[in-house]
Scaffold this motif. Structure first.
Motif, PDB file in Angstrom:
ATOM      1  N   UNK A  15     -68.051  52.299 -14.479  1.00  0.00           N
ATOM      2  CA  UNK A  15     -67.461  53.399 -13.711  1.00  0.00           C
ATOM      3  C   UNK A  15     -67.846  53.299 -12.238  1.00  0.00           C
ATOM      4  N   UNK A  16     -69.093  52.811 -11.959  1.00  0.00           N
ATOM      5  CA  UNK A  16     -69.525  52.621 -10.567  1.00  0.00           C
ATOM      6  C   UNK A  16     -68.682  51.559  -9.872  1.00  0.00           C
ATOM      7  N   UNK A  17     -68.380  50.506 -10.618  1.00  0.00           N
ATOM      8  CA  UNK A  17     -67.542  49.432 -10.046  1.00  0.00           C
ATOM      9  C   UNK A  17     -66.183  49.986  -9.669  1.00  0.00           C
ATOM     10  N   UNK A  18     -65.614  50.795 -10.566  1.00  0.00           N
ATOM     11  CA  UNK A  18     -64.274  51.336 -10.300  1.00  0.00           C
ATOM     12  C   UNK A  18     -64.274  52.238  -9.066  1.00  0.00           C
ATOM     13  N   UNK A  19     -65.264  53.104  -8.971  1.00  0.00           N
ATOM     14  CA  UNK A  19     -65.282  54.018  -7.832  1.00  0.00           C
ATOM     15  C   UNK A  19     -65.480  53.243  -6.538  1.00  0.00           C
ATOM     16  N   UNK A  20     -66.224  52.149  -6.627  1.00  0.00           N
ATOM     17  CA  UNK A  20     -66.454  51.307  -5.459  1.00  0.00           C
ATOM     18  C   UNK A  20     -65.158  50.615  -5.031  1.00  0.00           C
ATOM     19  N   UNK A  21     -64.340  50.216  -6.014  1.00  0.00           N
ATOM     20  CA  UNK A  21     -63.072  49.557  -5.706  1.00  0.00           C
ATOM     21  C   UNK A  21     -62.145  50.489  -4.938  1.00  0.00           C
ATOM     22  N   UNK A  22     -62.123  51.767  -5.304  1.00  0.00           N
ATOM     23  CA  UNK A  22     -61.269  52.728  -4.604  1.00  0.00           C
ATOM     24  C   UNK A  22     -61.655  52.787  -3.134  1.00  0.00           C
ATOM     25  N   UNK A 222     -40.983  48.847 -21.567  1.00  0.00           N
ATOM     26  CA  UNK A 222     -41.640  49.885 -20.767  1.00  0.00           C
ATOM     27  C   UNK A 222     -40.915  51.208 -20.899  1.00  0.00           C
ATOM     28  N   UNK A 223     -41.679  52.267 -21.100  1.00  0.00           N
ATOM     29  CA  UNK A 223     -41.098  53.618 -21.104  1.00  0.00           C
ATOM     30  C   UNK A 223     -41.840  54.440 -20.067  1.00  0.00           C
ATOM     31  N   UNK A 224     -41.844  54.036 -18.843  1.00  0.00           N
ATOM     32  CA  UNK A 224     -42.601  54.747 -17.817  1.00  0.00           C
ATOM     33  C   UNK A 224     -44.082  54.472 -17.979  1.00  0.00           C
ATOM     34  N   UNK A 225     -44.847  55.515 -18.268  1.00  0.00           N
ATOM     35  CA  UNK A 225     -46.302  55.346 -18.428  1.00  0.00           C
ATOM     36  C   UNK A 225     -46.662  54.680 -19.747  1.00  0.00           C
ATOM     37  N   UNK A 226     -45.721  54.707 -20.646  1.00  0.00           N
ATOM     38  CA  UNK A 226     -45.959  54.138 -21.972  1.00  0.00           C
ATOM     39  C   UNK A 226     -45.292  52.766 -22.052  1.00  0.00           C
ATOM     40  N   UNK A 227     -45.951  51.813 -22.659  1.00  0.00           N
ATOM     41  CA  UNK A 227     -45.312  50.515 -22.866  1.00  0.00           C
ATOM     42  C   UNK A 227     -45.699  49.949 -24.220  1.00  0.00           C
ATOM     43  N   UNK A 228     -44.773  49.185 -24.782  1.00  0.00           N
ATOM     44  CA  UNK A 228     -44.936  48.643 -26.122  1.00  0.00           C
ATOM     45  C   UNK A 228     -44.888  47.126 -26.047  1.00  0.00           C
ATOM     46  N   UNK A 229     -45.746  46.493 -26.817  1.00  0.00           N
ATOM     47  CA  UNK A 229     -45.806  45.034 -26.834  1.00  0.00           C
ATOM     48  C   UNK A 229     -45.903  44.591 -28.291  1.00  0.00           C
ATOM     49  N   UNK A 272     -53.171  55.609 -17.642  1.00  0.00           N
ATOM     50  CA  UNK A 272     -53.827  56.892 -17.379  1.00  0.00           C
ATOM     51  C   UNK A 272     -54.140  57.082 -15.891  1.00  0.00           C
ATOM     52  N   UNK A 273     -54.203  55.987 -15.142  1.00  0.00           N
ATOM     53  CA  UNK A 273     -54.473  56.079 -13.704  1.00  0.00           C
ATOM     54  C   UNK A 273     -54.003  54.778 -13.065  1.00  0.00           C
ATOM     55  N   UNK A 274     -54.041  54.724 -11.746  1.00  0.00           N
ATOM     56  CA  UNK A 274     -53.693  53.480 -11.073  1.00  0.00           C
ATOM     57  C   UNK A 274     -54.603  52.369 -11.577  1.00  0.00           C
ATOM     58  N   UNK A 275     -54.032  51.283 -11.940  1.00  0.00           N
ATOM     59  CA  UNK A 275     -54.754  50.080 -12.392  1.00  0.00           C
ATOM     60  C   UNK A 275     -55.444  50.249 -13.742  1.00  0.00           C
ATOM     61  N   UNK A 296     -55.470  39.440 -43.256  1.00  0.00           N
ATOM     62  CA  UNK A 296     -56.386  40.055 -42.283  1.00  0.00           C
ATOM     63  C   UNK A 296     -55.691  41.204 -41.559  1.00  0.00           C
ATOM     64  N   UNK A 297     -56.440  42.267 -41.322  1.00  0.00           N
ATOM     65  CA  UNK A 297     -55.892  43.415 -40.580  1.00  0.00           C
ATOM     66  C   UNK A 297     -56.923  43.875 -39.548  1.00  0.00           C
ATOM     67  N   UNK A 298     -56.480  44.022 -38.315  1.00  0.00           N
ATOM     68  CA  UNK A 298     -57.346  44.577 -37.267  1.00  0.00           C
ATOM     69  C   UNK A 298     -56.722  45.858 -36.737  1.00  0.00           C
ATOM     70  N   UNK A 299     -57.512  46.892 -36.647  1.00  0.00           N
ATOM     71  CA  UNK A 299     -57.029  48.149 -36.060  1.00  0.00           C
ATOM     72  C   UNK A 299     -58.025  48.572 -34.987  1.00  0.00           C
ATOM     73  N   UNK A 300     -57.528  48.919 -33.824  1.00  0.00           N
ATOM     74  CA  UNK A 300     -58.479  49.317 -32.786  1.00  0.00           C
ATOM     75  C   UNK A 300     -57.798  49.741 -31.509  1.00  0.00           C
ATOM     76  N   UNK A 301     -58.576  49.728 -30.446  1.00  0.00           N
ATOM     77  CA  UNK A 301     -58.049  50.138 -29.150  1.00  0.00           C
ATOM     78  C   UNK A 301     -59.091  49.957 -28.075  1.00  0.00           C
ATOM     79  N   UNK A 302     -58.714  50.318 -26.856  1.00  0.00           N
ATOM     80  CA  UNK A 302     -59.654  50.175 -25.751  1.00  0.00           C
ATOM     81  C   UNK A 302     -59.004  50.513 -24.431  1.00  0.00           C
ATOM     82  N   UNK A 303     -59.592  50.035 -23.356  1.00  0.00           N
ATOM     83  CA  UNK A 303     -58.958  50.253 -22.056  1.00  0.00           C
ATOM     84  C   UNK A 303     -59.024  49.001 -21.194  1.00  0.00           C
ATOM     85  N   UNK A 304     -58.070  48.919 -20.284  1.00  0.00           N
ATOM     86  CA  UNK A 304     -57.968  47.778 -19.366  1.00  0.00           C
ATOM     87  C   UNK A 304     -57.963  48.287 -17.936  1.00  0.00           C
ATOM     88  N   UNK A 305     -58.620  47.552 -17.081  1.00  0.00           N
ATOM     89  CA  UNK A 305     -58.596  47.868 -15.653  1.00  0.00           C
ATOM     90  C   UNK A 305     -58.249  46.593 -14.911  1.00  0.00           C
TER      91      UNK A 305
END
Lengths: 478, 81
Positions: A15-22, A222-229, A272-275, A296-305
């Motif tokens: 989170x510190x890295x992100x705030x520094x990038x701004x 792409x559906x605006x803020x939502x996108x499917x892959x 959810x926000x820029x980048x 095999x089955x994988x279920x999960x999630x996360x975030x990307x910056x």
């Protein structure tokens, strides 16, 4: 408790890295009109070959020009842009290789057994590799890509399972503003008479690859803020296996077999926000054979910056969790965490580089322990410099630290303009556990798109084989 | 400079994290930012455990991989870890 604290500390640091990038974004916006020096462009072609094209611009760039010469985008040479008017681009490379060493051992073509005591006379054997890629546009939305690779070697090649392979890829693309669709067919053919039988650990019989075919469908919407892959791959594996007859171990029965696999990978992203995006992911591998041993089955999630801060620096981060369900994978790897960080930077004196770190860990419910699956730290630095007013030479060096999988190595590469469109490339790579290789390549450019080269490559695969190969090759883009 | 410092601290923290035990079965994965889609690993894999993924980069089928490590030695970009 200690582990939780460490995790919290990591999240806080991110989170510190992100705030520094701004903050940096704002300060960099002020320096937009400074002088920029675009050092060079490495025009990377498929099949792992890198064609170096001199590319220099000095001066006060306008915003449009900066976008055009943004070094983070792979710039194509002007000649190629003109060719693109015809909606057709060919990339072709042919190389002949010549063994100057004997193999220390070879593999029995029927049983797969290694004959380590024997020295096989392979000196003077030849090999041939031909690669071609054709890309073109059918209309504004539709385009296609055809890749073909033929490889032949008179000798069992340490880097190949077969003496003769043919690899074909056919792709059709559909691109619109919000939609991307790819249909692809891959086929890899191994000549059955010249392919090694492989003696795999844990497998009682030896197998021989025959042919692999796959049909791929990839959709991004792409559906605006939502996108499917969504990605789907259906594979057919043709192979043979040999079973020794019980009465006489010198006699074998050869059987033909087929395996079918289906892979589906679906991701749903929400910006959810820029980048920054959060995502959910479902990966399902279906073993379509009778016993379905490899499901095999994988279920999960996360975030990307992902933030390209300015022309000179960018930062990427990804944190992901997934739950792994498979009979073939140990229970200790049921809960997996992946953390990825990458920071790249270019300086105005021709130096550029990046630091990348990936951590994979898993959590075992039964023992309440966190295990490390793999860690990889990679640091690369490159210095570009001018010779005779051409900014066309570089010195590249890097290390990769990967203690879990014996992947730790270091390398150094120098590409140097010699004279009259002739370049040399020296590469030394030292792996602590697997190999050491040295190569020297001399390349003559007819123009920025066509070249001839000669290369010598010596590789010492520790305790397996030492091989020296001389290559003669040419690369053409037309 | 502050940013680089934070990243270095982060890396050191993660290195401490290495102090955990290693998983009993090794697992190989592909660093997609380094993979150049050459397909060399696909050609050498004796178990056909590597395939082209959604972005044209290699992916490893963990149910089929037998950890022979041939793909690590062959990858021209050292993208497998």
């Amino acid at each position: 408790m200690k582990k939780i604290l460490i995790l919290l500390l990591i999240l806080f640091s991110i989170s510190q890295v992100f705030s520094d990038e701004e903050h940096n974004n704002k300060s960099n916006a002020k320096s937009k009109n400074k002088y920029y020096k675009i050092a060079r462009s490495l025009y990377r072609k498929p099949f792992g070959e890198t064609l170096c094209i001199p590319f220099i611009w000095l001066g006060n760039l306008t915003d449009d020009e900066k976008d055009k010469f943004d070094p983070s985008n792979e710039q194509e040479p002007k000649d190629l842009d003109q060719q693109r008017r015809f909606n057709l681009t060919n990339w072709s490379q042919i190389s002949l290789n010549y063994f100057t060493t004997n193999a220390k051992h070879d593999i029995n073509m029927v049983t797969g057994a290694s004959q380590e005591a024997e020295s096989i006379n392979t000196k003077g054997k030849f090999g041939l590799k031909y690669q071609h890629e054709l890309t073109g546009k059918i209309s504004e939305e539709f385009s296609y890509d055809v890749k073909e690779e033929i490889f032949y070697s008179e000798k069992s090649h340490e880097r190949r399972n077969s003496f003769l392979t043919n690899n074909l890829k056919l792709s059709l693309f559909y691109k619109q503003e919000t939609t991307y669709l790819r249909l692809q067919f891959n086929n890899r053919y191994y000549n059955p008479d010249e392919t090694n039988f492989l003696n795999l650990p844990g497998v009682v019989y030896n197998t021989q690859q025959q042919m692999t075919s796959s049909a791929i469908l990839h959709l991004k919407q792409d559906f605006g803020k939502l996108s499917l892959n969504v990605y789907s791959n259906l594979r057919d594996l043709e192979y043979r296996y040999v079973v020794p007859l019980e009465e006489n171990n010198d006699e074998y029965e050869v059987h033909q077999a087929s395996d079918y696999d289906s892979y589906t990978d679906a991701k749903l992203f929400f910006k959810i926000a820029d980048h920054m995006k959060v995502f959910g992911r479902m990966y399902y591998k279906d073993d379509l054979n009778e016993l379905s041993l490899f499901d095999q089955m994988n279920l999960g999630g996360g975030f990307e910056y992902d933030n390209k801060i300015d022309l000179f620096s960018s930062i990427k981060a990804k944190v992901q969790y997934y739950n792994n369900i498979s009979d073939k994978i140990n229970n200790e790897q049921d809960h997996n965490f992946v953390t990825q960080l990458r920071y790249s930077r270019r300086f105005r004196n021709g130096i550029s580089g990046f630091v990348s770190y990936i951590n994979r860990s898993c959590y075992d419910n039964e023992t309440s322990q966190i295990y490390r699956v793999s860690n990889m730290l990679r640091i690369h630095a490159m210095y570009s410099y001018s010779i005779e007013n051409l900014n066309n030479s570089y010195l590249l060096s890097g290390i990769k630290y990967n203690p879990e999988n014996e992947g730790t190595l270091g390398f150094i590469e120098q590409n140097q303009y010699l004279f009259k469109d002739i370049y040399s490339t020296v590469n030394i790579k030292y792996s602590f556990d697997l190999f050491t290789s040295y190569s020297l390549k001399i390349e003559y450019f007819l123009n920025s798109l066509q070249s001839f080269w000669i290369k010598n490559e010596y590789t010492d695969f520790y305790n397996i084989q030492k091989q020296n190969l001389i290559y003669f090759g040419s690369t053409f883009i037309f | 400079m502050k940013k680089i410092g934070i990243i270095l601290i982060l890396i050191i923290i993660l290195m401490v994290y290495i102090g955990c035990d290693k998983v009993s079965n090794p697992e190989y994965n592909v660093d997609k930012s380094a993979c150049n889609s050459c397909g060399a690993c696909i050609g050498i894999c004796p178990k056909d455990a590597i395939e082209i993924g959604e972005d044209g980069k290699a992916i490893i089928d963990q149910t089929k991989c037998n950890q022979c490590g041939k793909c690590i030695a062959i990858c021209p970009e050292d993208a497998i870890y």
